[in-house]
Design a protein around this motif. Structure first.
Motif, PDB file in Angstrom:
ATOM      1  N   SER A   1       0.851  -1.192   0.000  1.00 30.99           N
ATOM      2  CA  SER A   1       0.000   0.000   0.000  1.00 30.99           C
ATOM      3  C   SER A   1       0.882   1.236   0.000  1.00 30.99           C
ATOM      4  O   SER A   1       1.716   1.423   0.891  1.00 30.99           O
ATOM      5  N   ALA A   2       0.684   2.104  -0.990  1.00 34.24           N
ATOM      6  CA  ALA A   2       1.504   3.309  -1.113  1.00 34.24           C
ATOM      7  C   ALA A   2       0.765   4.567  -0.703  1.00 34.24           C
ATOM      8  O   ALA A   2       1.360   5.496  -0.154  1.00 34.24           O
ATOM      9  N   LEU A   3      -0.543   4.631  -0.959  1.00 31.45           N
ATOM     10  CA  LEU A   3      -1.368   5.768  -0.552  1.00 31.45           C
ATOM     11  C   LEU A   3      -2.662   5.236   0.039  1.00 31.45           C
ATOM     12  O   LEU A   3      -3.246   4.268  -0.474  1.00 31.45           O
ATOM     13  N   ARG A   4      -3.129   5.898   1.099  1.00 33.22           N
ATOM     14  CA  ARG A   4      -4.364   5.470   1.759  1.00 33.22           C
ATOM     15  C   ARG A   4      -5.247   6.693   2.026  1.00 33.22           C
ATOM     16  O   ARG A   4      -4.886   7.587   2.802  1.00 33.22           O
ATOM     17  N   SER A   5      -6.364   6.732   1.333  1.00 31.01           N
ATOM     18  CA  SER A   5      -7.391   7.772   1.550  1.00 31.01           C
ATOM     19  C   SER A   5      -6.813   9.184   1.473  1.00 31.01           C
ATOM     20  O   SER A   5      -7.120  10.047   2.307  1.00 31.01           O
ATOM     21  N   VAL A   6      -5.986   9.428   0.476  1.00 28.80           N
ATOM     22  CA  VAL A   6      -5.374  10.750   0.305  1.00 28.80           C
ATOM     23  C   VAL A   6      -6.315  11.664  -0.470  1.00 28.80           C
ATOM     24  O   VAL A   6      -6.820  11.299  -1.533  1.00 28.80           O
ATOM     25  N   SER A   7      -6.540  12.838   0.072  1.00 26.26           N
ATOM     26  CA  SER A   7      -7.369  13.848  -0.589  1.00 26.26           C
ATOM     27  C   SER A   7      -6.625  15.175  -0.616  1.00 26.26           C
ATOM     28  O   SER A   7      -5.935  15.525   0.344  1.00 26.26           O
ATOM     29  N   LEU A   8      -6.754  15.887  -1.720  1.00 20.36           N
ATOM     30  CA  LEU A   8      -6.234  17.257  -1.802  1.00 20.36           C
ATOM     31  C   LEU A   8      -6.881  17.951  -2.976  1.00 20.36           C
ATOM     32  O   LEU A   8      -7.472  17.313  -3.856  1.00 20.36           O
TER      33      LEU A   8
ATOM     34  N   ASN B   1      11.357  10.314   2.294  1.00 21.99           N
ATOM     35  CA  ASN B   1      11.413   9.382   1.177  1.00 21.99           C
ATOM     36  C   ASN B   1      10.513   8.186   1.465  1.00 21.99           C
ATOM     37  O   ASN B   1      10.516   7.645   2.574  1.00 21.99           O
ATOM     38  N   GLY B   2       9.735   7.801   0.462  1.00 20.95           N
ATOM     39  CA  GLY B   2       8.825   6.676   0.635  1.00 20.95           C
ATOM     40  C   GLY B   2       7.475   7.035   1.208  1.00 20.95           C
ATOM     41  O   GLY B   2       6.639   6.149   1.439  1.00 20.95           O
ATOM     42  N   ALA B   3       7.231   8.336   1.429  1.00 22.65           N
ATOM     43  CA  ALA B   3       5.953   8.745   2.015  1.00 22.65           C
ATOM     44  C   ALA B   3       4.796   8.658   1.029  1.00 22.65           C
ATOM     45  O   ALA B   3       3.633   8.650   1.434  1.00 22.65           O
ATOM     46  N   GLY B   4       5.090   8.619  -0.274  1.00 20.13           N
ATOM     47  CA  GLY B   4       4.041   8.518  -1.280  1.00 20.13           C
ATOM     48  C   GLY B   4       3.881   9.736  -2.152  1.00 20.13           C
ATOM     49  O   GLY B   4       2.952   9.816  -2.964  1.00 20.13           O
ATOM     50  N   LYS B   5       4.791  10.691  -2.047  1.00 17.54           N
ATOM     51  CA  LYS B   5       4.660  11.946  -2.793  1.00 17.54           C
ATOM     52  C   LYS B   5       4.742  11.718  -4.302  1.00 17.54           C
ATOM     53  O   LYS B   5       3.890  12.189  -5.057  1.00 17.54           O
TER      54      LYS B   5
ATOM     55  N   LEU C   1       7.205  28.953  -1.676  1.00 17.96           N
ATOM     56  CA  LEU C   1       6.542  29.053  -2.974  1.00 17.96           C
ATOM     57  C   LEU C   1       5.046  28.781  -2.896  1.00 17.96           C
ATOM     58  O   LEU C   1       4.277  29.265  -3.718  1.00 17.96           O
ATOM     59  N   ALA C   2       4.634  27.986  -1.914  1.00 18.23           N
ATOM     60  CA  ALA C   2       3.291  27.420  -1.915  1.00 18.23           C
ATOM     61  C   ALA C   2       2.274  28.289  -1.189  1.00 18.23           C
ATOM     62  O   ALA C   2       2.599  29.037  -0.260  1.00 18.23           O
ATOM     63  N   ASP C   3       1.027  28.156  -1.615  1.00 22.21           N
ATOM     64  CA  ASP C   3      -0.114  28.703  -0.884  1.00 22.21           C
ATOM     65  C   ASP C   3      -0.534  27.728   0.216  1.00 22.21           C
ATOM     66  O   ASP C   3      -0.820  28.126   1.338  1.00 22.21           O
ATOM     67  N   HIS C   4      -0.590  26.444  -0.149  1.00 21.05           N
ATOM     68  CA  HIS C   4      -1.009  25.407   0.780  1.00 21.05           C
ATOM     69  C   HIS C   4      -0.028  24.252   0.734  1.00 21.05           C
ATOM     70  O   HIS C   4       0.699  24.083  -0.247  1.00 21.05           O
ATOM     71  N   ALA C   5      -0.040  23.462   1.796  1.00 18.28           N
ATOM     72  CA  ALA C   5       0.889  22.334   1.897  1.00 18.28           C
ATOM     73  C   ALA C   5       0.185  21.138   2.510  1.00 18.28           C
ATOM     74  O   ALA C   5      -0.769  21.275   3.288  1.00 18.28           O
ATOM     75  N   ARG C   6       0.680  19.965   2.143  1.00 21.47           N
ATOM     76  CA  ARG C   6       0.258  18.710   2.756  1.00 21.47           C
ATOM     77  C   ARG C   6       1.519  17.984   3.211  1.00 21.47           C
ATOM     78  O   ARG C   6       2.524  17.985   2.498  1.00 21.47           O
ATOM     79  N   VAL C   7       1.452  17.375   4.378  1.00 18.70           N
ATOM     80  CA  VAL C   7       2.542  16.519   4.848  1.00 18.70           C
ATOM     81  C   VAL C   7       2.070  15.084   4.754  1.00 18.70           C
ATOM     82  O   VAL C   7       1.064  14.707   5.380  1.00 18.70           O
ATOM     83  N   LEU C   8       2.769  14.292   3.950  1.00 20.21           N
ATOM     84  CA  LEU C   8       2.465  12.873   3.807  1.00 20.21           C
ATOM     85  C   LEU C   8       3.390  12.067   4.701  1.00 20.21           C
ATOM     86  O   LEU C   8       4.591  12.337   4.774  1.00 20.21           O
ATOM     87  N   GLU C   9       2.811  11.079   5.355  1.00 21.01           N
ATOM     88  CA  GLU C   9       3.597  10.182   6.188  1.00 21.01           C
ATOM     89  C   GLU C   9       3.085   8.765   5.970  1.00 21.01           C
ATOM     90  O   GLU C   9       1.919   8.451   6.239  1.00 21.01           O
ATOM     91  N   VAL C  10       3.948   7.911   5.433  1.00 22.15           N
ATOM     92  CA  VAL C  10       3.619   6.504   5.154  1.00 22.15           C
ATOM     93  C   VAL C  10       2.291   6.414   4.402  1.00 22.15           C
ATOM     94  O   VAL C  10       1.399   5.644   4.763  1.00 22.15           O
ATOM     95  N   GLY C  11       2.152   7.213   3.358  1.00 24.21           N
ATOM     96  CA  GLY C  11       1.005   7.110   2.471  1.00 24.21           C
ATOM     97  C   GLY C  11      -0.256   7.804   2.923  1.00 24.21           C
ATOM     98  O   GLY C  11      -1.298   7.682   2.265  1.00 24.21           O
TER      99      GLY C  11
END
Length: 267
Positions: A26-33, A47-51, A218-228
């Motif tokens: 499983s690489a991504l789980r219920s990711v929304s943006l 590294n490996g978070a799913g970005k 650079l960004a307006d908004h950000a997401r932090v991914l951790e283990v997908g």
């Protein structure tokens, strides 16, 4: 940079996305943006978070890496992109610049650029000429090296070419995967300036970048991914002030909180 609400006139919607590699990983789980028209959203994570997986899912290149979307949906404007191929994404206005540049080393700078504008060229040669003019305005060095083999360019020049090749397709949403990777500080600064200029010209950006300071600036908004999974979400300037981001991504000494312990901000 003033933050735009992430759902305002959203161009890209990713909703509850699940991705696996092979049968079980499983690489991504219920990711929304969401990425609004003209906005910049950055993805942070180890590294490996799913970005990169998320960018591949949006651009339609996931299957080339043996990945599969197993749940959720991806929509750009009125176009459903989940499960579609890269051609459909480009036609919708979504273009990815992959990590590692991946220019065509044996082709000239001009040939690389023309390859990025093939779809437009069939419809309007004038659009290709306008695209080349835009690229050469952003990257004057490329204008001086049109007949040089791409493989002989410096790393920074190859990154310029990779971005320029993507711009030849006239994207409305540009997916950038680690554009500063392996570059000297002066070139990192130049790439940041170019991303700002591209965005100022009306192109939205979804940015994956290990240089968290640059990405958040650079960004307006950000997401932090951790283990997908998305662990933090909110305006980039606000996340930049949280202890978790300052300690884990900006290298500052702060408290002991961790993204998984801080809760998820407003999306």
């Amino acid at each position: 940079m003033p933050a735009r609400p992430p759902d305002e006139e959203a161009a890209l919607h990713v909703e509850n996305l699940d991705v696996t590699y092979g049968r079980a990983l499983s690489a991504l789980r219920s990711v929304s943006l969401t990425v609004p028209h003209g906005g910049v959203v950055t993805l942070l994570g180890a590294n490996g978070a799913g970005k990169t997986t998320l960018l591949r899912a949006v651009s339609g290149t996931l299957r080339l890496h043996r990945g599969t979307i197993t749940g959720g949906r991806i929509r750009y404007g009125d176009t459903e992109l989940d499960g579609r191929d890269p051609v459909a994404a480009v036609r919708a206005g979504v273009v990815q610049v992959p990590e590692g540049r991946r220019v065509f080393a044996g082709l000239t700078v001009d040939e690389n650029l023309r390859s990025g504008g093939l779809g437009l060229g069939r419809r309007s040669p004038a659009l290709v000429r306008d695209g080349r003019d835009r690229v050469f305005t952003l990257f004057p060095r490329l204008a001086e090296r049109t007949q040089q083999a791409a493989g002989l360019l410096s790393g920074g020049e190859q990154q310029m070419l990779a971005i320029g090749r993507a711009l030849m397709a006239a994207p409305r949403l540009l997916l950038l995967d680690e554009p500063s990777l392996g570059l000297a500080p002066q070139m990192v600064h130049r790439i940041a300036e170019v991303v700002r200029e591209i965005n100022a010209q009306g192109t939205a950006v979804l940015l994956v970048e290990q240089n968290a300071g640059m990405a958040l600036s650079l960004a307006d908004h950000a997401r932090v991914l951790e283990v997908g999974e998305v662990r933090l979400s909110g305006p980039a300037d606000e996340l930049a002030r949280t202890d978790a981001v300052r300690r884990l991504y900006l290298g500052e000494q702060t408290g002991t909180d961790h993204p998984s312990d801080t809760g998820q901000g407003a999306a």
